[in-house]
Motif scaffolding. Structure first.
Motif, PDB file in Angstrom:
ATOM      1  N   VAL A  98      14.573   6.118   1.705  1.00 37.25           N
ATOM      2  CA  VAL A  98      14.685   7.022   2.854  1.00 37.25           C
ATOM      3  C   VAL A  98      15.922   6.725   3.696  1.00 37.25           C
ATOM      4  N   LYS A  99      16.572   5.587   3.428  1.00 33.93           N
ATOM      5  CA  LYS A  99      17.840   5.259   4.073  1.00 33.93           C
ATOM      6  C   LYS A  99      18.618   4.358   3.114  1.00 33.93           C
ATOM      7  N   PRO A 100      19.826   4.772   2.690  1.00 37.56           N
ATOM      8  CA  PRO A 100      20.586   4.004   1.698  1.00 37.56           C
ATOM      9  C   PRO A 100      21.187   2.729   2.278  1.00 37.56           C
ATOM     10  N   LYS A 138       0.828  -1.198   0.000  1.00 37.45           N
ATOM     11  CA  LYS A 138       0.000   0.000   0.000  1.00 37.45           C
ATOM     12  C   LYS A 138       0.867   1.255   0.000  1.00 37.45           C
ATOM     13  N   THR A 139       0.357   2.313  -0.622  1.00 40.00           N
ATOM     14  CA  THR A 139       1.035   3.598  -0.629  1.00 40.00           C
ATOM     15  C   THR A 139       1.233   4.069   0.814  1.00 40.00           C
ATOM     16  N   GLY A 140       2.432   4.552   1.115  1.00 38.55           N
ATOM     17  CA  GLY A 140       2.749   5.030   2.456  1.00 38.55           C
ATOM     18  C   GLY A 140       3.408   3.996   3.343  1.00 38.55           C
ATOM     19  N   SER A 141       3.470   2.735   2.890  1.00 36.64           N
ATOM     20  CA  SER A 141       4.103   1.675   3.678  1.00 36.64           C
ATOM     21  C   SER A 141       5.607   1.885   3.725  1.00 36.64           C
ATOM     22  N   LYS A 142       6.209   1.547   4.858  1.00 39.66           N
ATOM     23  CA  LYS A 142       7.662   1.618   5.001  1.00 39.66           C
ATOM     24  C   LYS A 142       8.186   0.191   5.043  1.00 39.66           C
ATOM     25  N   LEU A 143       9.173  -0.099   4.202  1.00 39.51           N
ATOM     26  CA  LEU A 143       9.753  -1.440   4.132  1.00 39.51           C
ATOM     27  C   LEU A 143      11.244  -1.378   4.416  1.00 39.51           C
ATOM     28  N   LEU A 144      11.751  -2.433   5.058  1.00 37.58           N
ATOM     29  CA  LEU A 144      13.152  -2.513   5.455  1.00 37.58           C
ATOM     30  C   LEU A 144      13.805  -3.726   4.818  1.00 37.58           C
ATOM     31  N   SER A 145      15.074  -3.591   4.481  1.00 31.88           N
ATOM     32  CA  SER A 145      15.844  -4.709   3.954  1.00 31.88           C
ATOM     33  C   SER A 145      16.307  -5.579   5.112  1.00 31.88           C
ATOM     34  N   SER A 146      16.364  -6.884   4.875  1.00 28.76           N
ATOM     35  CA  SER A 146      16.867  -7.793   5.913  1.00 28.76           C
ATOM     36  C   SER A 146      18.331  -8.162   5.667  1.00 28.76           C
ATOM     37  N   VAL A 147      18.961  -7.555   4.622  1.00 27.78           N
ATOM     38  CA  VAL A 147      20.367  -7.846   4.332  1.00 27.78           C
ATOM     39  C   VAL A 147      21.265  -6.607   4.369  1.00 27.78           C
ATOM     40  N   CYS A 148      20.673  -5.413   4.443  1.00 28.79           N
ATOM     41  CA  CYS A 148      21.464  -4.184   4.514  1.00 28.79           C
ATOM     42  C   CYS A 148      20.639  -3.106   5.204  1.00 28.79           C
ATOM     43  N   THR A 149      21.114  -1.886   5.195  1.00 23.32           N
ATOM     44  CA  THR A 149      20.442  -0.794   5.906  1.00 23.32           C
ATOM     45  C   THR A 149      19.379  -0.081   5.085  1.00 23.32           C
ATOM     46  N   THR A 150      19.093  -0.532   3.879  1.00 26.73           N
ATOM     47  CA  THR A 150      18.124   0.128   3.004  1.00 26.73           C
ATOM     48  C   THR A 150      16.725   0.164   3.625  1.00 26.73           C
ATOM     49  N   VAL A 172      12.808   1.930   2.478  1.00 24.26           N
ATOM     50  CA  VAL A 172      12.063   2.632   1.434  1.00 24.26           C
ATOM     51  C   VAL A 172      10.644   2.932   1.897  1.00 24.26           C
ATOM     52  N   MET A 173      10.056   3.955   1.259  1.00 26.52           N
ATOM     53  CA  MET A 173       8.661   4.316   1.469  1.00 26.52           C
ATOM     54  C   MET A 173       7.954   4.097   0.136  1.00 26.52           C
ATOM     55  N   VAL A 174       6.805   3.425   0.166  1.00 25.42           N
ATOM     56  CA  VAL A 174       6.060   3.152  -1.057  1.00 25.42           C
ATOM     57  C   VAL A 174       5.324   4.423  -1.480  1.00 25.42           C
ATOM     58  N   VAL A 175       5.622   4.910  -2.694  1.00 24.36           N
ATOM     59  CA  VAL A 175       4.995   6.113  -3.236  1.00 24.36           C
ATOM     60  C   VAL A 175       3.759   5.728  -4.045  1.00 24.36           C
ATOM     61  N   LYS A 176       3.878   4.704  -4.880  1.00 24.60           N
ATOM     62  CA  LYS A 176       2.757   4.160  -5.654  1.00 24.60           C
ATOM     63  C   LYS A 176       2.760   2.659  -5.440  1.00 24.60           C
ATOM     64  N   GLY A 177       1.708   2.151  -4.834  1.00 23.71           N
ATOM     65  CA  GLY A 177       1.635   0.736  -4.495  1.00 23.71           C
ATOM     66  C   GLY A 177       1.317  -0.154  -5.680  1.00 23.71           C
ATOM     67  N   ALA A 178       1.619  -1.434  -5.525  1.00 20.28           N
ATOM     68  CA  ALA A 178       1.330  -2.449  -6.534  1.00 20.28           C
ATOM     69  C   ALA A 178       1.286  -3.799  -5.832  1.00 20.28           C
ATOM     70  N   ASP A 179       0.682  -4.784  -6.478  1.00 20.50           N
ATOM     71  CA  ASP A 179       0.568  -6.119  -5.902  1.00 20.50           C
ATOM     72  C   ASP A 179       1.769  -6.969  -6.321  1.00 20.50           C
ATOM     73  N   ARG A 198      14.077   7.950  -6.301  1.00 24.44           N
ATOM     74  CA  ARG A 198      12.889   7.122  -6.512  1.00 24.44           C
ATOM     75  C   ARG A 198      13.241   5.988  -7.460  1.00 24.44           C
ATOM     76  N   TYR A 199      12.688   4.828  -7.180  1.00 25.21           N
ATOM     77  CA  TYR A 199      12.907   3.644  -7.997  1.00 25.21           C
ATOM     78  C   TYR A 199      11.548   3.129  -8.447  1.00 25.21           C
ATOM     79  N   THR A 200      11.488   2.639  -9.698  1.00 27.16           N
ATOM     80  CA  THR A 200      10.209   2.218 -10.250  1.00 27.16           C
ATOM     81  C   THR A 200      10.301   0.870 -10.952  1.00 27.16           C
ATOM     82  N   HIS A 201       9.174   0.159 -10.943  1.00 28.38           N
ATOM     83  CA  HIS A 201       9.015  -1.088 -11.692  1.00 28.38           C
ATOM     84  C   HIS A 201       7.952  -0.805 -12.743  1.00 28.38           C
ATOM     85  N   GLU A 202       8.378  -0.636 -13.980  1.00 24.66           N
ATOM     86  CA  GLU A 202       7.502  -0.215 -15.073  1.00 24.66           C
ATOM     87  C   GLU A 202       6.282  -1.117 -15.240  1.00 24.66           C
TER      88      GLU A 202
END
Length: 96
Positions: free
Chosen positions: A70-72, A2-14, A16-23, A57-61
Motif C-alpha cells: 500500500v506504500k512502496p 492476521k488478515t487485514g493487519s497493516k505492517l510497516l518497514s523499520s528500514v524504508c517507507t514500505t 503492506v496489508m495482509v491479504v492472506k495470513g500465515a504464522d 501483491r507478494y506471496t510466500h508459496e
C-alpha cells in the motif's frame, strides 16, 4: 499474522496489508516488519534491496502468506530470508 493487519518497514517507507495470513515473520529489507514505526529508519540489508511496488501483491508459496503493497519503499519483502514472489496478473478471456 492476521488478515487485514497493516505492517510497516523499520528500514524504508514500505507498508503492506495482509491479504492472506500465515504464522510467519515478515521482513522488509532484511529486518522484521512492525506495527508502528519509529521516527528513525535503519538501513536495508545487502541482498534485500530492490524495492516494493505500489499495488502489487507478494506471496510466500510455502506458508500461503499474501500481502498487498500500500506504500512502496526500497526494501524487498521476505520470510525466513526467502524473498517473496510478486504475483502476476491473471489473464482475462478475450471478449470476441
Amino acid at each position: 499474522m492476521k488478515t487485514g493487519s497493516k505492517l510497516l518497514s523499520s528500514v524504508c517507507t514500505t507498508e503492506v496489508m495482509v491479504v492472506k495470513g500465515a504464522d510467519v515473520e515478515l521482513a522488509c529489507g532484511g529486518v522484521p516488519m512492525v506495527d508502528t514505526r519509529s521516527d528513525e529508519l535503519g538501513t536495508v540489508a545487502d541482498g534485500f534491496d530492490g524495492g516494493t511496488v505500489l499495488g502489487k501483491r507478494y506471496t510466500h508459496e510455502a506458508s500461503g502468506l499474501q500481502v498487498l503493497c500500500v506504500k512502496p519503499g526500497a526494501g524487498r519483502l521476505s520470510v525466513n530470508g526467502e524473498i517473496l514472489a510478486e504475483l502476476a496478473a491473471k489473464k482475462l478471456p478475450s471478449s470476441d
